[in-house]
Design a protein around this motif. Structure first.
Motif, PDB file in Angstrom:
ATOM      1  N   SER A  79      62.625  79.709  13.004  1.00  0.00           N
ATOM      2  CA  SER A  79      61.448  78.876  13.329  1.00  0.00           C
ATOM      3  C   SER A  79      60.635  78.574  12.063  1.00  0.00           C
ATOM      4  O   SER A  79      60.041  77.507  11.944  1.00  0.00           O
ATOM      5  CB  SER A  79      60.579  79.545  14.400  1.00  0.00           C
ATOM      6  N   LYS A  82      62.386  75.807  10.304  1.00  0.00           N
ATOM      7  CA  LYS A  82      62.172  74.569  11.055  1.00  0.00           C
ATOM      8  C   LYS A  82      60.782  74.005  10.759  1.00  0.00           C
ATOM      9  O   LYS A  82      60.603  72.795  10.596  1.00  0.00           O
ATOM     10  CB  LYS A  82      62.330  74.868  12.555  1.00  0.00           C
ATOM     11  N   GLU A  85      60.745  72.384   7.475  1.00  0.00           N
ATOM     12  CA  GLU A  85      61.439  71.089   7.546  1.00  0.00           C
ATOM     13  C   GLU A  85      60.516  70.037   8.149  1.00  0.00           C
ATOM     14  O   GLU A  85      60.397  68.925   7.635  1.00  0.00           O
ATOM     15  CB  GLU A  85      62.690  71.258   8.401  1.00  0.00           C
ATOM     16  N   SER A  86      59.813  70.422   9.218  1.00  0.00           N
ATOM     17  CA  SER A  86      58.957  69.416   9.859  1.00  0.00           C
ATOM     18  C   SER A  86      57.760  69.069   8.988  1.00  0.00           C
ATOM     19  O   SER A  86      57.149  68.027   9.155  1.00  0.00           O
ATOM     20  CB  SER A  86      58.528  69.866  11.259  1.00  0.00           C
TER      21      SER A  86
END
Ligand code: ME8
Length: 654
Positions: A79, A82, A85-86
């Motif tokens: 997470s 992630k 990345e976002s």
């Protein structure tokens, strides 16, 4: 290391829980710094990662029912990646302290320090803070015996431990600070380190634990694990290639800047340099201690229920809005308070009013007055010259600010141009100039506006990349901006077609958004709790399988379909019903505890399954001659077993 190469790091984060906005602060700043230096032509290597050993993680994993802490940690690490990345974070290495290569490095480092006498065995007794994994002295914990870092109670703990001879390095550390005045930044943090930790001497440091086992084992004494700081700090070396990629290591080491939160400055400016001195490695050029993002002036924490997560903010307002707020609102070295009101107000005033509005009105006027084509500028008057002069000075100012990691100042400089350009619109009144038969003036104004916006997009590119590209798209510029072009006027080709698109930052209603932010944050927390519950349940269901039985065992069960003919309250028990169930060939009595779930009306007439050959049992004076079959999901939810087709009473389960 070549002149134009930089190695920058964020701390490695504890994967104890999902990261909040405060955690994103340093990563966003370092990523922006990387993008800016890359834009300037540097080759930047950026490391981040996760700090996965220690008692707290071992305890958390156990509390969540995991025998292997990695099973607990892996999804949190996923997470975290992630999230980066976002947020469009471009790291070059993501180091996990549980990576086998890193564990090998930690053992080799420990062995080397031991062999050369920098580590020795002894006994340690002190005040221990489990959440911070730190021992403290009597003076540090004060009369109330509270951890000086987190404020929670500490416990006296004694254990055999290995010590690192930190005391030996005190003089060298002080000398290093003197010889390298920008080693600790901001400067105030250097004074803190000297006054709070170095001035009155330096004690040797306990660097192993034997009270828990989740860590890198001491190679020659495996009941000890290497305490978090040697392990965690060495991640900066492993990520740079230490121990496995000598060429890369020589290229990257020493690190240019370690960016860290203020509470871990001691580890980075005292313990870490001393370890590196002992290893004979060069010290990082600089350690920068940033402030905390507070929430309404308090430190974010789960217990205070004031944690704001970045995901809903990114989804609703975009990555650039969060980046802009964090880097613009707070001075990087100091604490700052995140409030929803300040956040929405910033978006409205700076992004929607100043920038978004400028883009939208410039493009609209070009569409309206010059058929969507950027016109040609002919003659320049004083106002035009002033706009141009301001525009061409900004990059130098931004460069200067970024030398000091002054993100807020850099934005302020860029906004000087944005505001100057808005003022230019008011001063030149293009809607009046457009009425002139001679188009020279309106053409010049519109050209200058688009040119100024082009420079703004160049300046914003490393900071708010998405926004910069959106502006360029609307201006009909599809190439990627180059830094040097921010210092050149009149680059845009007249005749370029603009493309009006949607507003880049709409104006928001402060009250509505403030409420929506809380709702979305709470919805995320709830969704994560639900997900965790359902995962726990899955694990539980998967784990508690009963011992195997044979077909013969199954044959022993006599399960039949029946209908509830009558349902009454048990005369002697508040929570029970007494049912009369029709099994086709006869009626039987069943006592059941389904009263909290079904009403009498819901029970009567219901078709259900009965375990018919269960030995009768007396419940408060009434014999129950069977048992109803129901399923429970572990969450307190219960349902009676039923069939998908009508069957006569007495039908048997085969
Ligand atoms: O300290 N505002 O990990 P960590 C700003 N594993 N920064 C914040 C913050 C906030 N509200 N909350 C946390 C560790 N941080 C160690 C580091 S490095 C070799 C080992 C920052 O997950 C905090 O200041 O507790 C720190 O720099 C970073 O998040 C990681 O904190």
């Amino acid at each position: 290391m070549t002149k134009k190469s930089l190695y920058v790091t964020t701390p490695i984060y504890y994967p104890n829980d999902f990261l909040h906005i405060g955690h994103t602060y340093c990563t966003i700043a370092v990523d922006t710094y990387k993008k800016f230096k890359t834009y300037q032509g540097y080759d930047v290597f950026f490391t981040t990662g996760t700090d996965e050993h220690g008692q707290k993680l071992e305890d958390n994993a156990a509390a969540n029912g995991y025998d292997n802490p990695l099973d607990y940690i892996d999804p949190i690490v996923a997470s975290t990646k992630k999230l980066w990345e976002s947020l469009d974070i471009h790291y070059d290495a993501f180091i996990r302290s549980t990576d086998p290569q890193h564990e090998k490095n930690v053992q080799a480092i420990f062995q080397k320090l031991y062999d050369q006498g920098d580590i020795y065995k002894g006994d340690y007794e002190g005040y221990y803070c489990t959440p911070c994994e730190s021992f403290w002295t009597e003076t540090q914990v004060g009369e109330d015996h509270l951890c000086p870092d987190c404020g929670r109670p500490v416990q006296i703990q004694k254990e055999e431990t290995y010590f690192f001879r930190l005391s030996k390095y005190r003089e060298r550390l002080l000398q290093h600070y003197k010889d390298n005045p920008s080693f600790i930044m901001p400067k105030s943090r250097e004074h803190e380190m000297i006054n709070n930790f170095l001035k009155d001497g330096l004690e040797d440091l306990s660097v192993t634990r034997s009270s828990f086992s989740w860590g890198v084992k001491v190679p020659f004494d495996p009941k000890h694990v290497v305490y978090v700081w040697i392990d965690a700090l060495s991640c900066y070396l492993t990520a740079a290639g230490y121990g496995y990629d000598q060429e890369r290591f020589e290229r990257l080491w020493p690190a240019s800047t370690h960016f860290v939160g203020k509470e871990i400055m001691r580890f980075h400016t005292i313990i870490w340099p001393a370890i590196l001195m002992a290893l004979g490695l060069e010290l990082p050029k600089q350690v920068f201690g940033h402030g905390w993002v507070l929430f309404d002036n308090e430190k974010m924490s789960k217990s205070k229920k004031n944690i704001f997560y970045p995901e809903p903010i990114i989804q609703t307002y975009g990555v650039d809005a969060l980046k802009y707020f964090l880097l613009r609102e707070f001075s990087f070295g100091q604490d700052g308070s995140f409030t929803r009101e300040k956040f929405i107000n910033r978006l409205n005033s700076d992004l929607a009013n100043d920038l978004g509005n400028l883009v939208s009105r410039t493009v609209s006027m070009i569409e309206k007055y010059t058929d969507g084509l950027i016109p040609e500028a002919r003659t320049y008057n004083e106002v035009d010259e002033d706009l141009k002069a301001v525009a061409l000075t900004i990059l130098d100012k931004v460069n200067e600010k970024m030398e000091d990691y002054d993100f807020s100042g850099a934005f302020e400089d860029i906004w000087t141009l944005i505001r100057r350009t808005n003022k230019y619109v008011d001063e030149t009144e293009p809607w009046i100039a457009a009425k002139d038969e001679d188009k020279t003036r309106i053409n010049t104004i519109l050209y200058n506006l688009s040119e100024s916006l082009r420079i703004i997009s160049n300046l914003l590119y490393p900071f708010l990349t998405e926004t910069s590209l959106k502006i360029r798209h609307q201006l009909g510029l599809e190439d990627l901006p180059k830094i040097e072009d921010a210092k050149v006027w009149a680059m845009t080709k007249p005749g370029t077609r603009v493309k009006k698109s949607e507003i880049i930052f709409p104006r928001l209603d402060v009250k509505v958004e403030m409420e929506a932010m809380v709702d979305k944050n709470e919805a995320l927390i709830k969704a994560r709790e639900e997900e965790k519950k359902s995962q726990d349940l899955k694990d539980q269901i998967a784990d508690d399988k009963k011992p195997e039985i044979t077909l013969d065992d199954l044959e022993k069960l006599d399960i039949r379909m029946g209908t509830v003919k009558k349902c009454i309250d048990h005369p002697n028990a508040d929570r029970l019903y007494v049912l009369t169930v029709d099994l086709g060939h006869k009626d039987i009595t069943i006592v059941t505890n389904l009263k909290s779930k079904y009403s009498i009306e819901e029970m009567e007439g219901r078709k259900l399954f009965v375990l018919y050959n269960l030995k009768p049992h007396n419940f408060r004076g009434i014999d129950s001659e069977g048992m109803l079959l129901a399923a429970e999901d572990g969450d307190g939810k219960l349902a009676l077993l039923t069939v998908d087709e009508e069957l006569r009473n007495g039908a048997k389960v085969e």
